[in-house]
Design a protein around this motif. Structure first.
Motif, mmCIF file in Angstrom:
data_model
loop_
_atom_site.group_PDB
_atom_site.id
_atom_site.type_symbol
_atom_site.label_atom_id
_atom_site.label_comp_id
_atom_site.label_asym_id
_atom_site.label_seq_id
_atom_site.Cartn_x
_atom_site.Cartn_y
_atom_site.Cartn_z
ATOM 1 N N LYS A 67 0.820 -1.203 0.000
ATOM 2 C CA LYS A 67 0.000 0.000 0.000
ATOM 3 C C LYS A 67 0.861 1.264 0.000
ATOM 4 N N VAL A 68 2.084 1.139 0.476
ATOM 5 C CA VAL A 68 2.999 2.285 0.534
ATOM 6 C C VAL A 68 3.898 2.333 -0.697
ATOM 7 N N ALA A 69 4.482 1.194 -1.037
ATOM 8 C CA ALA A 69 5.402 1.151 -2.184
ATOM 9 C C ALA A 69 5.372 -0.225 -2.826
ATOM 10 N N LYS A 78 7.876 2.111 -6.793
ATOM 11 C CA LYS A 78 6.947 3.212 -7.018
ATOM 12 C C LYS A 78 6.197 3.556 -5.738
ATOM 13 N N GLY A 79 6.153 4.846 -5.409
ATOM 14 C CA GLY A 79 5.437 5.306 -4.230
ATOM 15 C C GLY A 79 3.941 5.289 -4.456
ATOM 16 N N LYS A 80 3.205 4.679 -3.523
ATOM 17 C CA LYS A 80 1.753 4.569 -3.653
ATOM 18 C C LYS A 80 1.005 5.413 -2.632
ATOM 19 N N LYS A 81 1.562 5.458 -1.407
ATOM 20 C CA LYS A 81 0.896 6.135 -0.309
ATOM 21 C C LYS A 81 1.954 6.587 0.692
ATOM 22 N N LYS A 99 15.434 0.734 2.863
ATOM 23 C CA LYS A 99 14.314 1.388 3.538
ATOM 24 C C LYS A 99 13.832 2.558 2.683
ATOM 25 N N VAL A 100 12.557 2.511 2.309
ATOM 26 C CA VAL A 100 11.985 3.532 1.429
ATOM 27 C C VAL A 100 10.951 4.360 2.177
ATOM 28 N N THR A 101 11.066 5.670 2.086
ATOM 29 C CA THR A 101 10.098 6.597 2.667
ATOM 30 C C THR A 101 9.335 7.271 1.532
ATOM 31 N N VAL A 102 8.012 7.173 1.582
ATOM 32 C CA VAL A 102 7.171 7.783 0.563
ATOM 33 C C VAL A 102 6.480 9.002 1.157
ATOM 34 N N LYS A 103 6.633 10.129 0.473
ATOM 35 C CA LYS A 103 6.041 11.380 0.961
ATOM 36 C C LYS A 103 4.967 11.866 -0.005
ATOM 37 N N LYS A 104 4.029 12.597 0.531
ATOM 38 C CA LYS A 104 2.978 13.180 -0.284
ATOM 39 C C LYS A 104 3.455 14.496 -0.852
#
Length: 390
Positions: A67-69, A78-81, A99-104
Motif C-alpha cells: 500500500k505504501v510502495a 513506485k510510491g503509492k501512499k 528502507k523507502v520513505t514515501v512522501k505526499k
C-alpha cells in the motif's frame, strides 16, 4: 652463515605475505554484492530503481507494504501512499534491504478568481502530430489526429455538459490527491469540448502529469481522444468509453489492457508497458497499432484488415501472421528473438520493414515492389529485393 640465510628467508616470506594481503582484501571488497541504495525517499507516484551490484544471479524483489510502495521484477520502486516500506532483494538465501520513505507531494491550491462575465474565446488551432510516423526509430509515438468536429471553449450558448463536468472533476480530485499535476481549469488545453449546445468532453490530454495507480474514465461517454502516456498507471479502464478512436497509453506500468469494447479505435499506442496479452480482435477499424516493448508471446491481427502501421518489436513473439493485413505500409517486428519465419507476400503496399535481431533466415520480397527500405540481419537470405538495406 646458515643462520643468516634462514633469517633472510623468513624476512622474504613475511614481506611477500604482507604485500599480498591488501590486494586480496580490495579484490574481495570490489566483488561484494550490495544494493545501490540502502535508503531512499520518493514522492507518491514517483519511482526509483534499485540495483544489486556485482550480482549475476536471479533476484527476487519484495516489498513489506504494497500500500505504501510497490516493486517490479526489475527493481523499480513506485510510491503509492505516504509511509515507510522495506524493499528486499533476495538472491538464494541472502537478503539485501532498502528502507523507502514515501512522501505526499505538497501542492498549492489555486486562488479563486472573481466572477466575471463570460467572454467568448476565439477558436484556437489544434495542433497535433501526424499519425503517419517516421520509420527511422523503434520507439516512435502514434499521436492523435484532431477530430473532424470543431471544438471550442463553451460559450453561453454551448455550456459544458453537467454530467461530464461532475465526472471529470471527480477524477481530477482523485489524481491530485495522489500527487498528479492535472489542471482543474476545464478550459485549459488538457481538455477538448465539442462545439455543440450541450458541450461534451471529447478529448483529454494528460501526458507526463504524474498519473499513478488505477484510473477509470467511466462516465465520460463521448470521449474520443485520450492521451495518458508517460505516467505510472498500473490499471486503465476504458471499457465504457465506446466512442474512443485514439488511445495513447504508452510508457506506463500496465500489466493488462482491455479494449474489446472500444470498437471505434483507429489508433492504439500501448508501447513500453508490461502487457503479456493484447486482444485487438474486436478493433477492426484499427489503422495504427504500436505495442513495442511489452511481454507479448502472441499477437493476432488477422481481423485488423485496415492496419497500415504495425509496430510490435521487442516482445517474445514466435509467430506473426500478417497475410490479411494487405494495407500495411510499415511493419516493425524486430527484437522478437523467437520469430523464425515471416511471410509478407500479401503485403504488396509495404514500404518499410524492420525484422532485425530475430531467428528469421530467409525473406522472399518478390511481391513487395513498393518496399523502399529494409532493416534485417546480414545473415538473412533475401530474395527479390535489391533496394536500401541496413
Amino acid at each position: 652463515m646458515k643462520r643468516m640465510k634462514k633469517f633472510l628467508a623468513v624476512v622474504l616470506a613475511l614481506t611477500l605475505l604482507v604485500t599480498m594481503l591488501p590486494v586480496t582484501s580490495v579484490s574481495a571488497a570490489s566483488k561484494r554484492v550490495k544494493l545501490n541504495k540502502t535508503k531512499a525517499t520518493i514522492y507518491i507516484g514517483k519511482t526509483v530503481t534499485l540495483k544489486l551490484k556485482n550480482n549475476k544471479k536471479k533476484v527476487k524483489w519484495t516489498t513489506s507494504n504494497k500500500k505504501v510502495a510497490t516493486v517490479s521484477k526489475k527493481g523499480k520502486v513506485k510510491g503509492k501512499k505516504a509511509g515507510k516500506a522495506t524493499i528486499t532483494a533476495k538472491v538464494g538465501k541472502k537478503k539485501y534491504k532498502c528502507k523507502v520513505t514515501v512522501k505526499k507531494k505538497v501542492t498549492t491550491k489555486p486562488t479563486t478568481k472573481p466572477t466575471e462575465q463570460p467572454i467568448t474565446k476565439p477558436v484556437e488551432e489544434i495542433t497535433t502530430k501526424p499519425t503517419e510516423e517516421s520509420t527511422t526509430a523503434l520507439t516512435e509515438e502514434i499521436t492523435t489526429k484532431p477530430t473532424e468536429e470543431s471544438t471550442t471553449p463553451p460559450t453561453e450558448e454551448n455550456k459544458k455538459n453537467a454530467s461530464d463536468v461532475a465526472v471529470i472533476e471527480k477524477i481530477i480530485k482523485q489524481q491530485k490527491e495522489n500527487g498528479a499535476d492535472v489542471s482543474e481549469d476545464l478550459d485549459s488545453e488538457q481538455y477538448e469540448w465539442s462545439d455543440t449546445e450541450d458541450s461534451r468532453l471529447v478529448g483529454i490530454d494528460w501526458r507526463r502529469v504524474g498519473l499513478n495507480g488505477d484510473i477509470s474514465f467511466e462516465g465520460v461517454e463521448k470521449l474520443r481522444n485520450l492521451n495518458c502516456f508517460d505516467n505510472q498507471l498500473t490499471s486503465l479502464y476504458v471499457s465504457k468509453n465506446t466512442e474512443l478512436t485514439t488511445l495513447n497509453c504508452q510508457s506506463n506500468e500496465l500489466a493488462s489492457l482491455d479494449v474489446s469494447k472500444n470498437t471505434e479505435l483507429t489508433t492504439l499506442n500501448c508501447q513500453s508497458n508490461e502487457l503479456a496479452n493484447l486482444d485487438v480482435s474486436n478493433n477492426t477499424k484499427l489503422t495504427n497499432l504500436n505495442c513495442v516493448s511489452n511481454e507479448l508471446t502472441s499477437l493476432d491481427v488477422i481481423k485488423n484488415t485496415e492496419l497500415t502501421t504495425l509496430l510490435c518489436g521487442n516482445n517474445q513473439l514466435a509467430n506473426l501472421d500478417v497475410s490479411s493485413n494487405t494495407k500495411l505500409t510499415e511493419l516493425d517486428c524486430q527484437w522478437n528473438r523467437l520469430l523464425d519465419t515471416l511471410d509478407v507476400s500479401k503485403n504488396t503496399e509495404l514500404e518499410g520493414l524492420k525484422c532485425t535481431t530475430t531467428a528469421i533466415s530467409y525473406l522472399d520480397l518478390s511481391n513487395n515492389k513498393k518496399l523502399g527500405w529494409l532493416n534485417c540481419d546480414n545473415a538473412v537470405e533475401v530474395v527479390g529485393y535489391d533496394g536500401y538495406r541496413w
